[in-house]
Design a protein around this motif. Sequence first.
Motif, short mmCIF file in Angstrom:
data_model
loop_
_atom_site.label_atom_id
_atom_site.label_comp_id
_atom_site.label_asym_id
_atom_site.label_seq_id
_atom_site.Cartn_x
_atom_site.Cartn_y
_atom_site.Cartn_z
N UNK A 1 0.82 -1.21 0.00
CA UNK A 1 0.00 0.00 0.00
C UNK A 1 0.86 1.27 0.00
N UNK A 2 2.02 1.20 0.70
CA UNK A 2 2.90 2.37 0.79
C UNK A 2 4.35 1.95 0.60
N UNK A 3 5.15 2.90 0.15
CA UNK A 3 6.60 2.75 0.09
C UNK A 3 7.23 3.84 0.96
N UNK B 1 6.28 8.75 3.30
CA UNK B 1 5.83 7.56 2.58
C UNK B 1 5.10 7.99 1.32
N UNK B 2 5.14 7.11 0.32
CA UNK B 2 4.39 7.38 -0.91
C UNK B 2 3.32 6.31 -1.08
N UNK B 3 2.09 6.74 -1.27
CA UNK B 3 0.98 5.81 -1.50
C UNK B 3 1.07 5.23 -2.90
N UNK B 4 0.80 3.95 -3.03
CA UNK B 4 0.79 3.29 -4.34
C UNK B 4 -0.65 3.22 -4.86
N UNK C 1 -3.91 10.45 -3.89
CA UNK C 1 -2.91 9.37 -3.87
C UNK C 1 -1.54 10.00 -4.11
N UNK C 2 -0.83 10.26 -3.04
CA UNK C 2 0.37 11.08 -3.12
C UNK C 2 1.27 10.76 -1.92
N UNK C 3 2.31 11.54 -1.74
CA UNK C 3 3.20 11.39 -0.60
C UNK C 3 2.52 11.85 0.68
N UNK D 1 1.31 -3.85 4.03
CA UNK D 1 1.10 -2.43 4.28
C UNK D 1 2.24 -1.59 3.74
N UNK D 2 3.48 -2.05 3.98
CA UNK D 2 4.65 -1.24 3.68
C UNK D 2 5.70 -2.10 3.00
N UNK D 3 6.19 -1.66 1.86
CA UNK D 3 7.15 -2.43 1.08
C UNK D 3 8.45 -2.63 1.85
N UNK D 4 8.88 -3.91 1.98
CA UNK D 4 10.19 -4.23 2.54
C UNK D 4 10.35 -3.96 4.01
N UNK D 5 9.26 -3.89 4.78
CA UNK D 5 9.37 -3.55 6.19
C UNK D 5 8.38 -4.40 6.99
N UNK D 6 8.85 -5.08 8.02
CA UNK D 6 7.92 -5.90 8.82
C UNK D 6 6.98 -5.01 9.63
#
Length: 257
Positions: A4-6, A13-16, A68-70, A167-172
Motif C-alpha cells: 500500500x505504501x513505500x 511515505x508514498x501511497x501506491x 494518492x500522493x506522498x 502495508x509497507x514495502x520491505x518492512x515488517x
Amino acid sequence: MTAYFQRLAPGRFHATPAVQGAWNIAEQHIAPALGLLTHAVETDRAARRDDDLHVARLSFDILGTMPIDEVRIDVRVLRPGRTIELVEATLDLRGRVAVILRAWLQKPGDTGSISGTALPRIRPRDDLEPWEGSVIWPGEFVRTVEARRLEISPGRAQYWLRPRVPLLAGEPISSTAAALSVLDIANGITPRLPPVAMAFPNLDTTVHLFERPRSDWIGYDTTVTFGTNGIGLTHTVLHDIHGPIGTAEQILTIRPR
C-alpha cells in the motif's frame, strides 16, 4: 501491487495505486493510512522503550479526503508514563493534516486466570462464502482485500478479512498494524443501501483491543445503523481465530448521492 505504501525517508511515505479509494478512485481509501499511522506509533514506541506496551485504543479522526500522493507522519507523546502512555500521530498530505490518531498504550500483565467474555463467537471463516467487494465498490483497494462473508441482512453481516498485499514495502509490521490496514472497510461491506444511491462515509474510526490479533485473518461481526437525522453508526466486534479481541466504531454522515 507490492504494498500500500513505500517508505521514502523517516516519516515520509508514498501511497501506491493499491490504496485507490471506493467513494472516489482519485483519492486514497482511508484504511491503509490508518494501518500506516498504527505502524508509526508502534515504531516510535519501539525506538523509545523496550517494554512493549500494547496498543489498547486507537482513535482516528478523519479531517478530509486524501489524494494518492506522498504523506508525512509525525508522532509525539502526549502523556508519558511507566505503564500507560497517550501518543498522538498526525498524517500530513500536501501541507494539510488529513488524519489525527490518538492511541493509548498499556503495559501488559498476566490475567489469564480470570480472562473471559460474554461476546459470542462468529462463524468460522471456512463456513462463509468468498465475497468480492468490487461487485459493489470501485477502486483498487477493495480488490486487495480477501474476504469471506455471511450477510444476514443489509447492514448486518459476519465476515473475515485479510489484506492480499503488505502495508509497507520491505518492512515488517505487527499483526495490529496489518489488521488496521483493512479494518475501515467495515463501513462498506454490508451497506444498508446501495452506495450508488446513498453516501455514508465515516468521520472517524475508534478501535479498542483487549487482545492483540493472533491470526492474519480478522473476523468482523458488524451492524450498520442509520439514524433519523443524517447520522449513522457502524459497530463491529472484532475477532481472531481464537475469539473476540475488541471492537470498532465508525460515526457516519449520510448523504443522498
